[in-house]
Write a protein that holds these residues in place. Structure first.
Motif, PDB file in Angstrom:
ATOM      1  N   ARG A 147       0.842  -1.214   0.000  1.00 50.80           N
ATOM      2  CA  ARG A 147       0.000   0.000   0.000  1.00 50.80           C
ATOM      3  C   ARG A 147       0.868   1.252   0.000  1.00 50.80           C
ATOM      4  NH1 ARG A 147      -3.288  -0.775   5.350  1.00 50.80           N
ATOM      5  NH2 ARG A 147      -1.191  -1.489   5.952  1.00 50.80           N
ATOM      6  N   PHE A 148       2.069   1.126   0.552  1.00 53.55           N
ATOM      7  CA  PHE A 148       2.985   2.259   0.658  1.00 53.55           C
ATOM      8  C   PHE A 148       4.207   1.953  -0.198  1.00 53.55           C
ATOM      9  CE2 PHE A 148       0.597   1.588   4.613  1.00 53.55           C
ATOM     10  CZ  PHE A 148      -0.273   2.663   4.483  1.00 53.55           C
ATOM     11  N   TYR A 149       3.956   1.992  -1.493  1.00 52.67           N
ATOM     12  CA  TYR A 149       4.898   1.495  -2.498  1.00 52.67           C
ATOM     13  C   TYR A 149       6.009   2.485  -2.819  1.00 52.67           C
ATOM     14  CZ  TYR A 149       1.940   4.419  -5.415  1.00 52.67           C
ATOM     15  OH  TYR A 149       1.257   5.495  -5.923  1.00 52.67           O
ATOM     16  N   HIS A 150       5.782   3.748  -2.509  1.00 49.48           N
ATOM     17  CA  HIS A 150       6.793   4.792  -2.654  1.00 49.48           C
ATOM     18  C   HIS A 150       7.117   5.343  -1.260  1.00 49.48           C
ATOM     19  CE1 HIS A 150       6.110   6.106  -7.130  1.00 49.48           C
ATOM     20  NE2 HIS A 150       7.172   5.351  -7.013  1.00 49.48           N
ATOM     21  N   LEU A 151       8.340   5.817  -1.096  1.00 50.74           N
ATOM     22  CA  LEU A 151       8.738   6.365   0.192  1.00 50.74           C
ATOM     23  C   LEU A 151       7.868   7.548   0.589  1.00 50.74           C
ATOM     24  CD1 LEU A 151      10.771   6.209   2.541  1.00 50.74           C
ATOM     25  CD2 LEU A 151      12.241   7.780   1.256  1.00 50.74           C
ATOM     26  N   ASP A 152       7.424   8.349  -0.387  1.00 48.07           N
ATOM     27  CA  ASP A 152       6.650   9.542  -0.022  1.00 48.07           C
ATOM     28  C   ASP A 152       5.217   9.232   0.396  1.00 48.07           C
ATOM     29  OD1 ASP A 152       5.384   9.073  -2.459  1.00 48.07           O
ATOM     30  OD2 ASP A 152       5.820  11.037  -3.309  1.00 48.07           O
ATOM     31  N   THR A 153       4.846   7.954   0.407  1.00 51.65           N
ATOM     32  CA  THR A 153       3.578   7.553   1.015  1.00 51.65           C
ATOM     33  C   THR A 153       3.779   7.052   2.443  1.00 51.65           C
ATOM     34  OG1 THR A 153       3.653   5.241   0.270  1.00 51.65           O
ATOM     35  CG2 THR A 153       2.724   6.850  -1.260  1.00 51.65           C
ATOM     36  N   ALA A 154       5.037   6.835   2.831  1.00 53.74           N
ATOM     37  CA  ALA A 154       5.356   6.222   4.120  1.00 53.74           C
ATOM     38  C   ALA A 154       6.127   7.148   5.044  1.00 53.74           C
ATOM     39  CB  ALA A 154       6.186   4.953   3.894  1.00 53.74           C
ATOM     40  N   LEU A 155       6.706   8.217   4.498  1.00 57.98           N
ATOM     41  CA  LEU A 155       7.557   9.122   5.276  1.00 57.98           C
ATOM     42  C   LEU A 155       7.480  10.513   4.665  1.00 57.98           C
ATOM     43  CD1 LEU A 155      11.111   8.469   6.617  1.00 57.98           C
ATOM     44  CD2 LEU A 155      10.736  10.465   5.187  1.00 57.98           C
ATOM     45  N   ALA A 156       7.514  11.526   5.527  1.00 57.43           N
ATOM     46  CA  ALA A 156       7.518  12.910   5.061  1.00 57.43           C
ATOM     47  C   ALA A 156       8.630  13.671   5.756  1.00 57.43           C
ATOM     48  CB  ALA A 156       6.181  13.583   5.337  1.00 57.43           C
ATOM     49  N   VAL A 157       9.330  14.499   5.005  1.00 53.43           N
ATOM     50  CA  VAL A 157      10.337  15.397   5.569  1.00 53.43           C
ATOM     51  C   VAL A 157       9.637  16.705   5.923  1.00 53.43           C
ATOM     52  CG1 VAL A 157      12.487  16.638   5.158  1.00 53.43           C
ATOM     53  CG2 VAL A 157      12.167  14.332   4.212  1.00 53.43           C
ATOM     54  N   LEU A 158       9.672  17.059   7.195  1.00 51.87           N
ATOM     55  CA  LEU A 158       8.992  18.263   7.679  1.00 51.87           C
ATOM     56  C   LEU A 158       9.910  19.473   7.706  1.00 51.87           C
ATOM     57  CD1 LEU A 158       7.063  16.607  10.618  1.00 51.87           C
ATOM     58  CD2 LEU A 158       6.121  17.297   8.401  1.00 51.87           C
ATOM     59  N   ASP A 159      11.172  19.230   8.031  1.00 48.69           N
ATOM     60  CA  ASP A 159      12.186  20.279   8.057  1.00 48.69           C
ATOM     61  C   ASP A 159      13.531  19.581   7.916  1.00 48.69           C
ATOM     62  OD1 ASP A 159      13.243  22.817   8.162  1.00 48.69           O
ATOM     63  OD2 ASP A 159      12.192  23.391   9.997  1.00 48.69           O
ATOM     64  N   THR A 160      14.596  20.322   7.935  1.00 48.91           N
ATOM     65  CA  THR A 160      15.914  19.765   7.647  1.00 48.91           C
ATOM     66  C   THR A 160      16.202  18.481   8.413  1.00 48.91           C
ATOM     67  OG1 THR A 160      16.738  21.991   7.218  1.00 48.91           O
ATOM     68  CG2 THR A 160      18.374  20.271   7.617  1.00 48.91           C
ATOM     69  N   ASP A 161      15.905  18.475   9.707  1.00 49.23           N
ATOM     70  CA  ASP A 161      16.232  17.316  10.531  1.00 49.23           C
ATOM     71  C   ASP A 161      15.009  16.719  11.217  1.00 49.23           C
ATOM     72  OD1 ASP A 161      15.752  19.387  12.205  1.00 49.23           O
ATOM     73  OD2 ASP A 161      17.565  19.173  13.414  1.00 49.23           O
ATOM     74  N   GLU A 162      13.829  16.948  10.654  1.00 51.28           N
ATOM     75  CA  GLU A 162      12.594  16.422  11.239  1.00 51.28           C
ATOM     76  C   GLU A 162      11.803  15.649  10.195  1.00 51.28           C
ATOM     77  OE1 GLU A 162      10.336  18.866  14.266  1.00 51.28           O
ATOM     78  OE2 GLU A 162      11.478  20.442  13.264  1.00 51.28           O
ATOM     79  N   VAL A 163      11.330  14.479  10.577  1.00 59.92           N
ATOM     80  CA  VAL A 163      10.509  13.676   9.687  1.00 59.92           C
ATOM     81  C   VAL A 163       9.331  13.112  10.477  1.00 59.92           C
ATOM     82  CG1 VAL A 163      12.562  13.014   8.360  1.00 59.92           C
ATOM     83  CG2 VAL A 163      11.626  11.422  10.065  1.00 59.92           C
ATOM     84  N   MET A 164       8.364  12.602   9.738  1.00 63.83           N
ATOM     85  CA  MET A 164       7.312  11.772  10.324  1.00 63.83           C
ATOM     86  C   MET A 164       7.146  10.553   9.418  1.00 63.83           C
ATOM     87  SD  MET A 164       3.818  13.967   9.607  1.00 63.83           S
ATOM     88  CE  MET A 164       3.296  14.464   7.960  1.00 63.83           C
ATOM     89  N   TYR A 165       6.741   9.422  10.014  1.00 65.14           N
ATOM     90  CA  TYR A 165       6.625   8.207   9.218  1.00 65.14           C
ATOM     91  C   TYR A 165       5.680   7.211   9.867  1.00 65.14           C
ATOM     92  CZ  TYR A 165      10.145   6.148  12.440  1.00 65.14           C
ATOM     93  OH  TYR A 165      10.833   5.682  13.539  1.00 65.14           O
TER      94      TYR A 165
END
Length: 270
Positions: free
Chosen positions: A164-182
């Motif tokens: 269902r999460f076949y691309h990285l941008d469906t599974a993780l987001a870069v919020l700022d230089t050193d911050e992500v959510m996943y």
């Protein structure tokens, strides 16, 4: 430290020819009707939202027979004015790579036509000095090595395990230089370990919000544009000092994409 928005240069493609006539990911079902006019209207709201936030949005002409060209993020990866073209796994999207590469070439960018499969910012996300690189369904380790060499960034490979999460941008987001959510469930155990080590304070997203494409977002460091159905993500972002802005791209989700998929960032600075 207060968060600050940074204006971005973005590339988008109007979904003039959008339809779901084939299935190359679990979200696509050619048997379900698609309202192209509604897809265009939803896309236009996203375009206007970006403009209202002060971002510079440029357009590439949609080509007949390429219904997925609206997902501009897959068309290339741009870092420091260097443009790595895309080479798609599936024949249905193969012509998109040359179309996007020609757009950049005609505007004087340094471009590279890849030898190995990579699907642009779908699987290559710039996070500070690193390129976070998804693999397992589309982009390949060889494509990641090619990307790292051309874009001059160390690559952190992350194995995706849920189709269902076949691309990285469906599974993780870069919020700022050193911050992500996943969403942890999208990654292998080794991938989760890498993410915990690199980003111990990351926002962890639930399966429900991941299924609503709540990780397919565009952040300018303050504002985070995301699907309006991902209410849990929005609440978590507000807790972290971001300003989430929901929008409806439900028609384009029928093709397996949302906010980030429709948005290619043109990074001209190193």
């Amino acid at each position: 430290m207060p968060r600050a928005a940074r204006p971005r240069r973005l590339l988008m493609c109007r979904p003039t020819h959008f339809e779901v006539s084939y299935a190359i990911n679990p979200w696509m079902d050619p048997a379900k009707p698609v309202d192209t006019a509604l897809a265009v209207a939803q896309w236009e709201r996203l375009y206007e939202l970006y403009a209202g936030l002060g971002h510079r949005v440029e357009l590439i002409d949609p080509l007949p027979g390429l219904p997925d060209m609206v997902y501009a993020a897959n068309g290339a990866t741009v870092v420091g004015g260097r443009v790595l073209g895309a080479r798609f796994r599936d024949a249905e999207r193969a012509a998109e790579g040359p179309a996007y590469l020609e757009w950049f070439r005609s505007r004087g960018f340094t471009v590279h036509d890849p030898v190995h499969v990579n699907e642009g910012e779908g699987d290559l996300l710039l996070a500070g000095r690193y390129l976070l690189a998804g693999r397992g369904f589309r982009s390949t380790p060889a494509g990641h090595a090619e990307a790292g060499e051309f874009l001059r960034r160390p690559v952190i490979g992350l194995d995706l395990v849920d189709p269902r999460f076949y691309h990285l941008d469906t599974a993780l987001a870069v919020l700022d230089t050193d911050e992500v959510m996943y969403y942890p469930g999208a990654f292998s155990a080794a991938g989760r370990a890498v993410l915990r080590r690199l980003y111990p304070d990351a926002v962890l997203v639930t399966e429900e919000d991941a299924e609503a494409f709540g990780l397919n977002v565009m952040s300018d460091g303050l504002h985070v544009v995301l699907p309006e159905a991902a209410t849990g993500v929005a609440a978590r972002l507000r807790e972290r000092g971001f300003r989430p802005i929901g929008t409806d791209l439900s028609e384009l989700l029928k093709g397996g994409g949302s906010v980030k998929c429709c948005t290619l960032e043109i990074r001209e600075e190193e």
